[in-house]
Scaffold this motif. Structure first.
Motif, short mmCIF file in Angstrom:
data_model
loop_
_atom_site.label_atom_id
_atom_site.label_comp_id
_atom_site.label_asym_id
_atom_site.label_seq_id
_atom_site.Cartn_x
_atom_site.Cartn_y
_atom_site.Cartn_z
N SER A 278 0.81 -1.21 0.00
CA SER A 278 0.00 0.00 0.00
C SER A 278 0.85 1.26 0.00
CB SER A 278 -0.93 -0.01 1.22
OG SER A 278 -1.70 1.16 1.30
N GLU A 279 1.97 1.22 0.69
CA GLU A 279 2.80 2.42 0.84
C GLU A 279 3.70 2.68 -0.36
OE1 GLU A 279 5.97 4.30 4.09
OE2 GLU A 279 4.87 2.44 4.52
N PHE A 280 4.23 1.62 -0.98
CA PHE A 280 5.25 1.82 -2.00
C PHE A 280 4.79 1.47 -3.42
CE2 PHE A 280 7.63 0.89 1.95
CZ PHE A 280 8.29 2.09 2.07
N HIS A 281 3.61 0.92 -3.58
CA HIS A 281 3.14 0.53 -4.92
C HIS A 281 1.70 0.97 -5.15
CE1 HIS A 281 6.71 -2.08 -5.24
NE2 HIS A 281 6.46 -2.40 -3.98
N ASN A 282 1.33 2.13 -4.63
CA ASN A 282 -0.07 2.53 -4.70
C ASN A 282 -0.42 3.07 -6.09
OD1 ASN A 282 1.42 4.88 -4.43
ND2 ASN A 282 0.75 5.26 -2.34
N GLY A 283 -0.65 2.17 -7.01
CA GLY A 283 -0.99 2.54 -8.39
C GLY A 283 -2.47 2.52 -8.67
N GLY A 284 -3.29 2.53 -7.61
CA GLY A 284 -4.74 2.53 -7.82
C GLY A 284 -5.21 1.25 -8.47
N ALA A 290 -2.00 -5.90 -6.32
CA ALA A 290 -2.81 -5.54 -5.16
C ALA A 290 -3.89 -6.58 -4.89
CB ALA A 290 -3.45 -4.16 -5.37
N ASP A 291 -4.46 -7.14 -5.96
CA ASP A 291 -5.53 -8.13 -5.76
C ASP A 291 -5.00 -9.39 -5.09
OD1 ASP A 291 -4.02 -8.75 -8.00
OD2 ASP A 291 -5.70 -9.57 -9.14
N ASP A 292 -3.74 -9.78 -5.39
CA ASP A 292 -3.16 -10.95 -4.73
C ASP A 292 -3.08 -10.73 -3.22
OD1 ASP A 292 -2.76 -11.62 -7.35
OD2 ASP A 292 -0.62 -11.17 -7.33
N ILE A 345 -13.26 -4.92 -8.25
CA ILE A 345 -11.90 -4.63 -8.71
C ILE A 345 -11.13 -4.04 -7.54
CG2 ILE A 345 -10.48 -3.35 -10.36
CD1 ILE A 345 -12.86 -3.25 -12.22
N ILE A 346 -9.96 -4.60 -7.26
CA ILE A 346 -9.16 -4.13 -6.13
C ILE A 346 -8.34 -2.91 -6.56
CG2 ILE A 346 -7.46 -4.75 -4.39
CD1 ILE A 346 -10.08 -6.33 -4.30
N MET A 356 -9.19 7.22 -6.60
CA MET A 356 -9.15 5.76 -6.54
C MET A 356 -9.23 5.27 -5.09
SD MET A 356 -6.21 4.88 -9.35
CE MET A 356 -6.30 5.51 -11.04
N PRO A 357 -10.05 4.25 -4.82
CA PRO A 357 -10.15 3.71 -3.45
C PRO A 357 -8.85 3.08 -3.00
CG PRO A 357 -11.94 2.90 -4.87
CD PRO A 357 -10.93 3.56 -5.76
N THR A 358 -8.75 2.85 -1.70
CA THR A 358 -7.57 2.21 -1.14
C THR A 358 -8.00 0.96 -0.39
OG1 THR A 358 -5.73 2.46 0.41
CG2 THR A 358 -7.66 3.84 0.80
N HIS A 359 -8.34 -0.09 -1.13
CA HIS A 359 -8.86 -1.32 -0.53
C HIS A 359 -7.82 -2.02 0.33
CE1 HIS A 359 -11.70 -1.18 -4.18
NE2 HIS A 359 -12.40 -0.86 -3.12
N LEU A 360 -6.55 -1.94 -0.05
CA LEU A 360 -5.51 -2.60 0.74
C LEU A 360 -5.40 -1.97 2.14
CD1 LEU A 360 -2.44 -3.43 -1.53
CD2 LEU A 360 -4.28 -4.90 -0.76
#
Length: 383
Positions: A278-284, A290-292, A345-346, A356-360
């Motif tokens: 979430s902190e270093f790869h937040n590409g929406g 992110a889904d994994d 969609i995550i 964009m939401p932040t599901h993580l």
């Protein structure tokens, strides 16, 4: 005066149209070439190729179906066990063992002694059944291992959600199997390790991706789901022995403390992984990993929701005696609340973002809430 402007935009859109057409033509060119080549061949060549293509289409249709349909998925699956109706802890004697007297005054055979089954073992075995019998085990399927044109499905936005969810559930099963062998299924220091639980633990440690054949050996292999099914059978065998009072379930408070501690550490590790992503790869919506992370964590909470609910029944006397019943109930509510988060969609958006939401980050919040409660209950029990 507007004609030059209109002409300009017409040229722009025409160029965009030509570009899209070139991209589509480039994508379709191999298929068109192959189709034309196929049409020019004789039936001796067409037949085997056609059969091969039909088989390939069938395999992919089955693969897509298995990855998209989640059979038996039910966030409220705990309700089917009626755990609130249980009157005794796991391993406690329920009846039998005493001789009775017949009407003629003769001593009759004693009734067979029975004990209470472990709800933890029942739920764990059922989670294995859910993973490998009610559903295909995705991680070891051939087409999942092949990937998308050689790219692992885990690195794409498609076909990997169910696999990640199953691996999350499997993580809870593995953790529980270890604790059953080391502590819950034996009296520590005075009894040996239960053979059924030992076999179950060993089979659950088998890797998650083995198919019938592999690149490291030409000999056929036993696929992963078979090992897990064997573990499920061993767990059910242990519970049958426990019900016949031929096995042990040690429901002491120190065992519950250790169990909670292991689970807290387990989901704490997942929380750290989610935080890093979430902190270093937040590409929406464009973060393909992110889904994994999300569905693995979701599967973990799905599994622990059932296992901890079962632990509440197996250790009911300890929980009530130490006064942590309200906190235990609240923890189960938090676990169930986390399972309501099921986005189509995550998205791994920024925490301060507004598009964009932040599901993580949301899933990480629920994990930390549950972990905090587990640590608090452990500390209360340890006093």
């Amino acid at each position: 005066m507007l004609d030059p402007i209109v002409a300009f935009f017409q040229r722009i859109f025409a160029a965009i149209g030509r570009g899209i057409g070139l991209v589509i033509a480039w994508i379709l060119w191999p298929f068109i070439t192959a189709t034309n080549w196929y049409k020019a061949r004789s039936w001796i060549i067409k037949g085997p190729i056609g059969i091969g293509l039909l088989l390939l289409v069938g395999f992919y249709a089955y693969f897509i179906w298995q990855t998209q349909v989640w059979s038996g998925f039910n966030p409220d699956y705990v309700n089917s066990y009626n755990l609130a109706q249980r009157k005794q802890d796991a391993g406690g004697a329920t009846s039998g063992g005493a001789a009775t007297t017949s009407a003629a005054g003769d001593a009759a055979e004693p009734e067979p002694k029975t004990c209470v089954r472990s709800a933890i073992v029942d739920v764990t075995a059922d989670l294995i059944d859910f993973n490998v019998n009610q559903n295909a085990w995705i991680s070891s399927m051939l087409l999942y291992k092949v990937g998308l044109f050689g790219v692992e499905w885990d690195k794409t936005p498609w076909m990997d959600n169910k696999a990640a969810f199953q691996r999350g559930v499997n993580q809870t099963i593995r953790r529980t199997a270890v604790e059953l062998v080391d502590a819950l299924g034996r009296v520590r220091g005075t009894s040996g390790i239960n053979a059924d639980l030992q076999r179950a633990r060993g089979n659950m440690q088998f890797d998650e991706e083995t198919w019938y054949f592999g690149s490291d050996s030409l000999l056929p292999k036993t696929p992963t789901p078979n090992y897990y099914r064997t573990a499920m059978a061993d767990l059910r065998k242990f519970n049958a022995s426990l019900e016949a009072c031929d096995a042990i379930f040690d429901g002491r408070s120190d065992n519950l403390i250790e169990f909670l501690d292991r689970i807290a550490n387990d989901i704490g590790s997942t929380s750290a992984i989610i935080r890093e992503r979430s902190e270093f790869h937040n590409g929406g919506w464009f973060d393909t990993r992110a889904d994994d992370r999300f569905w693995f964590a979701f599967g973990q909470l799905y599994g622990y929701y059932g296992i901890l609910s079962a632990a509440g029944a197996d250790f009911d006397a300890v929980i009530k005696a130490r006064g942590i019943e309200p906190l235990w109930i609240e923890t189960m509510k938090q676990l169930r609340s986390a399972l309501k988060i099921q986005p189509a969609i995550i998205s791994n958006g920024r925490e301060d973002g507004w598009i964009m939401p932040t599901h993580l980050a949301t899933m990480g919040f629920y994990i930390l809430r549950v972990r905090s409660n587990l640590v608090e209950m452990r500390d209360v029990l340890a006093r």
